[in-house]
Design a protein around this motif. Structure first.
Motif, mmCIF file in Angstrom:
data_model
loop_
_atom_site.group_PDB
_atom_site.id
_atom_site.type_symbol
_atom_site.label_atom_id
_atom_site.label_comp_id
_atom_site.label_asym_id
_atom_site.label_seq_id
_atom_site.Cartn_x
_atom_site.Cartn_y
_atom_site.Cartn_z
ATOM 1 N N LEU A 269 0.863 -1.089 0.174
ATOM 2 C CA LEU A 269 -0.132 0.031 -0.077
ATOM 3 C C LEU A 269 0.928 1.204 0.073
ATOM 4 O O LEU A 269 0.886 2.112 -0.905
ATOM 5 C CB LEU A 269 -0.775 0.247 1.312
ATOM 6 N N ARG A 272 2.596 1.702 -3.382
ATOM 7 C CA ARG A 272 1.592 2.221 -4.471
ATOM 8 C C ARG A 272 1.203 3.747 -4.074
ATOM 9 O O ARG A 272 1.188 4.843 -4.935
ATOM 10 C CB ARG A 272 0.162 1.701 -4.409
ATOM 11 N N ARG A 273 1.197 4.084 -2.772
ATOM 12 C CA ARG A 273 1.024 5.633 -2.358
ATOM 13 C C ARG A 273 2.375 6.319 -2.860
ATOM 14 O O ARG A 273 2.292 7.475 -3.390
ATOM 15 C CB ARG A 273 0.962 5.833 -1.004
#
Length: 417
Positions: A269, A272-273
């Motif tokens: 996550l 992806r950020r």
């Protein structure tokens, strides 16, 4: 709990809580230097009290309440108007954990903007931040800046004096007042994150809470200045780096090098950020700045399936571009590592030989550490052992010292038949 254990625990709590204390106290007394003194007084009180009564359930709230009472008492002694300290007195109740973190978060960012006022040099702002927000000693800061301890001490003293004389407001500026401070604010948040990612000293290799706080502040800053590419570049860099912070140590707190980390455990996550923030930075246009370039380097690591499949040639090129913007022997050291991975350890060693005479790297432990690593790859274990031993003497982090000593011992073993 023994007395030494209590002291170590209090020291750890102080490192976590002192930035919040100083930020909140600065909000109250409007003086960074005075806020630091009051926070230190609260720590002394804690040392005396907790040795007798044991640790309170919420040490951070205990320290904050004690410090706030001291601040208000000081204001009263200085004959502050009745209305002012009456209003302050209403806020002295113990915080709940939720209100405590929300209120402090805003104050931390205000403190950063205060210490990054244009009246201060960027070096002074950075040094004061490492002192106030990261809890480093003057000696440790001097090592980070590769400069003399006396120079750093003078910078911090002068910076505090300037903030007081200029009566710099404790606030987050808006509009045109924001931009002149942005470069310093970004550096300060980056320094906070780096200290969390690899602690300068102490018994812990990483300080994840400090990383998390720096990342949170970066995200808030991205909302305040959404059109600034370097803000998104820094956020991207921190997202990528933080994605693997928990794989950098084992369950015993011992360091795990990049080559040995389990990439399947990196936080996808956050990766992806980081990718999204880097894309936002690129879409805003212009020549990539230092943080965007470093984020691109981190992206190469984060998106590669393995160390061997990492695009080391691109990383070396990115470090070369970074060196053009920020000429630094440390950037060159990192480029040498990338060059060695792309073209072999012998090529990297040639670069290190040139860097070894640089005066600012004389006591920089990562230079002999990298030399040791390349010498092992070249089969020159006896020389590598000496380099690891030298690096172990230079580092101030206990975990890193043990790691380097163990690597030196490995070099002393007889090769397998």
């Amino acid at each position: 709990m023994s007395l030494p254990q209590i002291h170590r625990t209090i020291e750890a709590i102080w490192k976590m809580e002192s930035p919040k204390l100083i930020a909140r106290l600065t909000h109250i007394v409007k003086d960074v230097s005075l806020a630091e003194d009051i926070a230190q007084d609260a720590l002394v009180t804690a040392l005396e009290k907790w040795e007798q009564t044991g640790m309170p359930e919420n040490p951070g709230a205990w320290l904050m309440t004690t410090a706030k009472h001291r601040a208000i008492d000081l204001l009263r002694r200085n004959k502050v108007q009745d209305q002012k300290y009456a209003a302050l007195a209403e806020n002295t109740a113990l915080f709940t954990e939720e209100s405590f973190s929300e209120e402090i978060g805003d104050d931390l960012l205000r403190l950063i903007f205060m210490t990054c006022h244009p009246a201060l040099s960027q070096d002074a702002s950075a040094a004061m931040t490492l002192r106030l927000l990261c809890g480093l000693t003057t000696k440790e800061i001097a090592r980070s800046f590769l400069t003399a301890e006396a120079t750093i001490a003078q910078r911090i003293v002068r910076a505090k004096k300037t903030l007081k004389e200029k009566k710099v407001p404790f606030e987050i500026p808006a509009g045109e007042e924001l931009k002149p401070r942005l470069s310093s604010v970004l550096e300060v948040i980056y320094l906070m994150f780096n200290e969390g990612y690899t602690a300068t000293s102490g018994s812990q290799w990483t300080r994840p809470l400090l990383c998390r706080e720096a990342l949170r502040l970066g995200r808030v800053l991205a909302e305040i200045a959404p059109e600034e590419p370097e803000v998104h570049g820094l956020v991207s860099l921190m997202e990528f780096q933080f994605s693997r912070v928990h794989t950098r140590v084992n369950k015993n707190g011992e360091p795990i090098l990049l080559t040995d980390q389990k990439r399947s455990q990196w936080d996808q996550l956050l990766i992806r950020r980081g990718t999204a923030a880097l894309e936002r930075s690129r879409k805003l246009g212009g020549t990539p700045g230092p943080y965007a370039l470093q984020a691109s380097i981190s992206a190469c690591h984060a998106l590669a399936p393995s160390v061997q499949e990492t695009d080391w040639t691109r990383i070396a090129a990115l470090y070369e571009a970074l060196f053009t913007l920020l000429p630094s022997p440390i950037v060159e050291l990192n480029r040498a590592v990338a060059i060695s991975m792309a073209f072999g350890p012998a090529v990297g060693m040639q670069m290190l030989d040139e860097l070894s005479t640089h005066p600012s790297l004389k006591n920089y432990h990562l230079l002999p550490s990298v030399r040791g690593d390349l010498l092992v790859k070249l089969g020159r274990n006896k020389e590598a052992r000496l380099e690891f031993e030298r690096a172990a003497l230079l580092t101030q982090n206990e975990r890193e010292k043990t790691l380097l000593q163990n690597r030196a011992k490995e070099c002393s073993k007889d090769p397998a038949p």
